[in-house]
Scaffold this active site. Sequence first.
Site, PDB file in Angstrom:
ATOM      1  N   HIS A 178     -18.989 147.095  50.774  1.00 23.61           N
ATOM      2  CA  HIS A 178     -18.217 146.469  51.844  1.00 23.61           C
ATOM      3  C   HIS A 178     -17.956 144.991  51.604  1.00 23.61           C
ATOM      4  O   HIS A 178     -16.997 144.451  52.126  1.00 23.61           O
ATOM      5  CB  HIS A 178     -18.932 146.640  53.192  1.00 23.61           C
ATOM      6  N   GLY A 179     -18.819 144.358  50.861  1.00 23.24           N
ATOM      7  CA  GLY A 179     -18.556 142.939  50.642  1.00 23.24           C
ATOM      8  C   GLY A 179     -19.612 142.273  49.799  1.00 23.24           C
ATOM      9  O   GLY A 179     -20.738 142.755  49.675  1.00 23.24           O
TER      10      GLY A 179
END
Lengths: 347, 483
Positions: free
Chosen positions: B326-327
């Site tokens: 996700h990041g």
Amino acid sequence: MKKFLIKILIFLVPIVCLIGLTLYYYTIKQGDLARMSYLKISYNYSDIFGEKFSKEPVIYVDSNAVKTRKWKFFTIGDSFTLQGRGGYVGKLSKEYPHQVLSFRNDYLVGLNPVLTLEHLLMGNYFDSVKVDVVILQNVERYVLERVDVYQDDSLTFEKMNELGKQRLINLENILNEVAPPYPTNRFPHFLFNNVAYNFNSTGINHDVYKTKISKSLFSTKTQDLLFFKEDIEMSRKESSERIEKMNNRFSTINKKMEEKGMKLIVLIAPDKYDLYYPYILDKKTYVRPQFFELYHQLEKDYTYIDLFSIFEKELRKGTKDIYFYDDTHWSPFATEIVVKEISKAIK
Amino acid sequence: MLFNSIEFVFFLPIIFVLYWFFTKNKFKNQNILILVASYYFYSCWDWRFLFLLMFSTFLDYLTGIKIDESEKQKVRKFWFWLSVGINLGFLGVFKYYNFFIESISEGVSILGIQLNITTLSIILPVGISFYTFHGLSYVIDIYKKRIKAERNIIDYAVFVSFFPLLVAGPIERATHLLPQIKKARIFQYASAVDGMRQILWGLFKKVVIADSCAEFANIFFNNTADYSGFSLFVGALFFTIQIYGDFSGYSDIALGTARLFGFELLQNFSFPYFSRDIAEFWRRWHISLSSWFRDYLYIPLGGNKGSLWSKVRNTFIIFLVSGFWHGANWTFIVWGAINAIYFLPLLLTNKNRKYLNTVAEGKVFPSFREFYGIIVTFLMTVFAWIFFRAETISHAFLYIKKMFVDLLKWEVPPILEDYWEYGLAYFLFFFIIIEWFGREKRFAIESLPDKCPRIIRYLFYYALVLAILWYGGREKQFIYFQF
């Protein structure tokens, strides 16, 4: 496929109509009250003023010409001074070419013309820029709040130059910004408000009141009045003490100006609600403002132009569109009167 | 080009008309048009990264054929790892380079060593995490001999770049989407109408629910120091709703749009906030991603077979990697770890597949036990989302610490009065009701034609349109575009 496309098109028809109507009626030609209320105002309302919208170039305090000579007028105020449509400064500039210097609204300290003028007086601004008459304008609904604010500071000529440079940088930044997308909330607002105002004096948004009046005082088919909600809200906070405080503050400013050999003219732009109040039919719902009644009882040692009484007289004569129907501001008809009164006051 | 933008309002009907009226229902023509439209759609974001997308597409196409053609395991392995390495390499550079460099530097500085690091000023290519995973799943499936390589570059490129799912999923599988690409799509009236309905609902979720919750969530997360207790809890709630509305809304628009062109995509969300336990939540949230990790990471590692240690290890790996996907921030990794901790007890006690059906199936109200499970699971996800939303770990801890101060003092901050005033609370209430009653379907209002007379249905649709127009006006990016 045909059935699908037909169904979609039929579904879209009311939406497209709504969008079309909104785009047709909601234009930048409209006044602020029309834009806030999303009311359907006659598309050509502003055409009645024709050529009366001032086209004279206004000279601002950050122009290079500022120090070169003496100026007859220095104007400072709120949106009634530097007005998009038919403001009085443009007309004054036409009457007194190259003699009017105007303070930009975006330079105002805390959006407060009273405070800003005091800062200019405390700084060396008027030692550098020679002026005969300073016209200080405030709108009725905000003037009492403005005179409640005190701040020990000064605005010098050099600081004004800095403000001028910063303004150019800000303008450049604005030009480089990505344009915001189209505000689609206009469309449902248009629909709901035009329905809601038939049942409710404030529509959906509650920013603009619409009420019936007894006379046809605007060049519209309907006999009603639009005004900004703060006209009522602020009128509830009036008191004789606050108005006296305002009067004393103007006196103090006047004295400081006289020491510098300048004259002060005070203009208070009446709230549209206050000015048109005698014609509102529903007196039970709407409180009678007392600002000018109390203010006119006070002694003034500065030049005050009683625009309220002058406009009242015009309304009694049946003059239409003293204020814009669709805007909270005075119209070019009113600003012509303002300029005439200023000319009288300096003679 | 966002789905909730004026540009898309013009783009979609143009492509729709061209697709159904000018391709003569031949799938080759349809695919060419879809590909051109998809590349145009992507280039509206940033045309420079179109070349990266094209390169990634060509790489996987070529390596897929090479793997498929060769019988020698060594050769197959070479091409396989080449594809995986380059794909993950791009992802690593664009998305994770600065994170690794800065983390290494910080770690080493604890030992008193200062590294002279150079970070890269890189723009993250939109959708890279999604289309990379498309390509990886394709190559892995070929390597595992589950599918044959696609020989037609256009067809394969459509699989990777199909515009509804290009920038934020769902992450499709070649076994599911490629067969649809390789045959002519015939217009199906019912499917198209359902697709429009799904698009409308998706827009409502995104524009009305998610964006309005975002405004309030941002106030509390961006000014944590100014609030405490109940206010911060409400802020976390707003974010919980925001991320669901945003991402599931986008998925609905993607699925609905695909259906207009005759494609059926994988369902990506199945009412996750009505889950009775965390295992069910993960079967219902971002289904395409969690199933991707399950099939291509978890199961190859051994899944839930083997020793206790391997079960624990595999669970943590999958959730940490999912978080990291996700990041590039430790907050996402911690979020993953929290979910792993939630999940493990269920896995180890063999209760992770307890709830396979829909909650209160066929009934209006859940039982008390089900309701209790929903609330507890929901609160657990709210807590975990704090880490997902926070800027840093310390911000997350500060948020949580302050949230528990005076939590039971139910003081409504003045800013929330705006929420009531603008009718958003009513929309949220009706949204939850509609989602609840639609929970057994693919999307909440799928069964509206069966339940409502036409006039009521159309009034409802117009109400949705007006709400979307009302709360629209400002384009806000979908959260998952940053991935």
